[in-house]
Enzyme design. Structure first.
Site, PDB file in Angstrom:
ATOM      1  N   LYS A  97       0.855  -1.196   0.000  1.00 44.62           N
ATOM      2  CA  LYS A  97       0.000   0.000   0.000  1.00 44.62           C
ATOM      3  C   LYS A  97       0.890   1.246   0.000  1.00 44.62           C
ATOM      4  O   LYS A  97       1.531   1.558   0.997  1.00 44.62           O
ATOM      5  CB  LYS A  97      -0.938   0.036   1.207  1.00 44.62           C
ATOM      6  CG  LYS A  97      -2.048   1.038   0.916  1.00 44.62           C
ATOM      7  CD  LYS A  97      -2.632   1.747   2.078  1.00 44.62           C
ATOM      8  CE  LYS A  97      -1.840   2.799   2.736  1.00 44.62           C
ATOM      9  NZ  LYS A  97      -1.691   4.078   2.009  1.00 44.62           N
TER      10      LYS A  97
ATOM     11  N   GLY B 296       7.027   4.846   8.146  1.00 44.24           N
ATOM     12  CA  GLY B 296       6.154   6.004   8.279  1.00 44.24           C
ATOM     13  C   GLY B 296       6.377   6.672   9.620  1.00 44.24           C
ATOM     14  O   GLY B 296       7.449   6.542  10.227  1.00 44.24           O
TER      15      GLY B 296
ATOM     16  N   GLU C 171      10.207   1.083  10.301  1.00 43.67           N
ATOM     17  CA  GLU C 171      11.222   2.124  10.089  1.00 43.67           C
ATOM     18  C   GLU C 171      10.471   3.430  10.281  1.00 43.67           C
ATOM     19  O   GLU C 171       9.607   3.780   9.479  1.00 43.67           O
ATOM     20  CB  GLU C 171      11.818   1.984   8.687  1.00 43.67           C
ATOM     21  CG  GLU C 171      13.155   2.680   8.553  1.00 43.67           C
ATOM     22  CD  GLU C 171      13.029   3.990   7.812  1.00 43.67           C
ATOM     23  OE1 GLU C 171      12.968   5.035   8.513  1.00 43.67           O
ATOM     24  OE2 GLU C 171      12.989   3.987   6.581  1.00 43.67           O
TER      25      GLU C 171
ATOM     26  N   CYS D 243      13.561  10.523   6.619  1.00 45.88           N
ATOM     27  CA  CYS D 243      13.464  10.041   8.022  1.00 45.88           C
ATOM     28  C   CYS D 243      14.785  10.258   8.747  1.00 45.88           C
ATOM     29  O   CYS D 243      14.802  10.562   9.935  1.00 45.88           O
ATOM     30  CB  CYS D 243      13.137   8.565   8.078  1.00 45.88           C
ATOM     31  SG  CYS D 243      11.961   8.024   6.871  1.00 45.88           S
TER      32      CYS D 243
END
Ligand code: ADP
Length: 504
Positions: A209, A261, A283, A317
């Site tokens: 997704k 995310g 992560e 990130c």
């Protein structure tokens, strides 16, 4: 040399010059790559889900808008999928797992992965343009960083497919089944590659997704899987928002969830999946520190800091969103940093000279603005590069806060934008304490001319990736992942295969 030979050599030289000259048009010295705009990317008015090897309409008949964040223009519409679409995709993945994929030899699986990697290379320009239109990142990044890495992840994992017995020598390994993969919007295709390539190499099938803001390159990857002849149902792509992701996490037919995310959603997913026997890798966010010692090559360090935080608009990130600088060189570092930041070109992401593109969405743009506004009330000094910004789209000039307290929101929260928090330290011990003073632990950078100091400091840092005298360098052969609230599990390298294998 005889006269004859000299004449012959001259003639050859002339021939070479003649051959080359047809490429050089009048007044032009070098040949340039074609402008990104010259590659036409075909985009359909709407896209369904890719399930069982076919594009199918979502069961609800609902679609979401996919807009270009640099212009606000509508690019296309993508399926807003529900639990029933997820169920069809999981069933297709299970069928493909049982009937085909788990029965293939590693060598045959590897062949498909190599084929996908090569098609990605062939279509890389088209993919880079689409990534930039959909997500707002500068074309020079999607073209020169994302796409080569995407192909590299497929090539690298293709090489592992028939060597899985060497992942953990002495142990037997086996695929785990159907993997649910949920990815964010900052590196859309790269995140898809990080997740899909090792899962396939290990013999699993997939329901992926993508993020609702950036699903277009994942859907293009579905086309590539088809073009590569990948058996139907081995890779399924279902688009949608948080509820679609939640349906995937909750589905009983899924054996593993890999999530990248935000830490909040990650925690929520961990709570749901923790009640089942699903394997889990996460992560999540970061608040990574770049540490500049006085003995560092300051110009290179400043460039590394700029790359660390302003690369991809800070939508990384592991962005080096905190700068710790040794007190004695603070003034010179700030002076050079300002000079360098003034040179950053903010604007049209499709222009290959652009350094800093568009913020990915209105939601993210508003979040950055609100955190910066709050930061201005929390002490310290604020500086923003005086660049002119486009009038349309979501653009934010690079900026920093200096000498705020460690409790200020900009020093602690993940802004996910081009905003840097700067503080000083006096000793290596203090640098390590300050760098570790965060809930996260994804990455860090150490800048010093002394190797022994780098090793000592790195040993004290609680971060999954530590760069020395560089920053934001990624490689498919190297594991990536976090400590503390930055998550668990590794992606990339040999370590990145383990979450996709049952070890016996
Ligand atoms: P970001 O802040 O990077 O957008 P999110 O954690 O909100 O990160 O989103 C990352 C991915 O997780 C996206 O694909 C999003 O649709 C999905 N997602 C959001 N909420 C949920 C949820 N409750 N369960 C599963 N997936 C979710």
């Amino acid at each position: 040399m005889t006269k004859k030979k000299v004449i012959k050599k001259k003639a050859t030289k002339k021939k070479v010059a003649k051959k080359a000259s047809h490429k050089i048009s009048k007044g032009m010295v070098f040949e340039y790559a074609p402008a990104p705009e010259s590659t036409k990317v075909e985009i359909l008015p709407k896209y369904g889900n890719f399930i069982g090897g076919k594009f199918v309409a979502p069961k609800s008949g609902k679609y979401m808008e996919s807009r270009n964040p640099a212009t606000g223009e509508l690019i296309t519409k993508i399926a807003l999928s529900n639990a029933s679409d997820i169920d069809s995709a999981v069933k297709a993945a299970r069928k493909a797992y049982t009937e085909t994929w788990s029965k293939l030899s590693g060598m045959d699986r590897g062949k498909y992965l190599f084929r996908i990697a090569r098609i990605i290379q062939e279509r890389s320009r088209e993919l880079a343009i689409l990534e930039t239109m959909d997500g707002g990142k500068p074309i020079k990044e999607s073209r020169d960083v994302d796409l080569p890495l995407v192909a590299q992840h497929f090539f690298y994992n293709a090489g592992w497919a028939d060597k899985l017995d060497y992942v953990m020598p002495g142990k037997k390994v086996k695929s785990i089944g159907v993997c649910g993969q949920i990815i964010p919007w900052n590196f859309p295709l790269m995140m898809a590659a990080w997740k899909i390539a090792p899962a396939l190499a290990c013999g699993n099938t997939i329901v992926l997704k993508p993020a609702e803001q950036t699903s277009l390159t994942a859907l293009r990857l579905a086309e590539i899987c088809k073009e590569a002849g990948l058996p139907d149902g081995v890779v399924n792509i279902v688009t949608g928002a948080g509820e679609t992701g939640a349906a995937l996490v909750e589905h009983k037919g899924v054996n593993k969830i890999a999530f990248t995310g935000s830490t909040d959603i990650g925690k929520h997913i961990a709570r749901t999946a923790g009640k089942t026997d699903k394997k889990l890798t996460m992560e999540l966010g970061g608040k990574s520190a770049n540490i500049i010692f006085a003995d560092a090559a300051i110009d290179q360090a400043v460039d590394g800091v700029v790359n660390g935080i302003y690369f991809n608009q800070g939508h990384v990130c592991c962005a080096g969103s905190r700068l710790l600088v040794e007190e004695s060189v603070k003034d010179i570092v700030l002076k050079k940093l300002q000079k360098r930041m003034k040179q950053i070109r903010v604007g049209n992401p499709l222009d290959k000279n652009t350094d800093l593109g568009a913020i990915n969405s209105k939601e993210q743009f508003d979040k950055i603005k609100s955190l910066v506004k709050q930061g201005k009330t929390e002490g310290g000094e604020f500086w923003q590069a005086p660049c002119s910004l486009p009038t349309k789209g979501y653009f934010f000039a690079p900026c920093y806060f200096v000498d705020q307290s460690g409790s200020a929101s900009i020093s602690r929260e993940e802004v996910f934008g081009p905003v840097l928090s700067i503080t000083t330290f006096r000793t290596p011990e203090e640098a390590v304490i300050k760098a570790n003073d965060t809930a996260y632990g994804l990455a860090a950078g150490v800048w010093s001319e002394k190797g022994s100091k780098i090793h000592k400091v790195a040993a004290g840092l609680r971060a999954g990736v530590i760069w020395a005298n560089t920053y934001n360098k990624f490689d498919a052969t190297s594991p990536f992942g976090g400590f503390k609230e930055s998550g668990y599990g590794r992606e990339g390298g040999r370590h990145g295969l383990l979450p996709y294998l049952e070890v016996r």
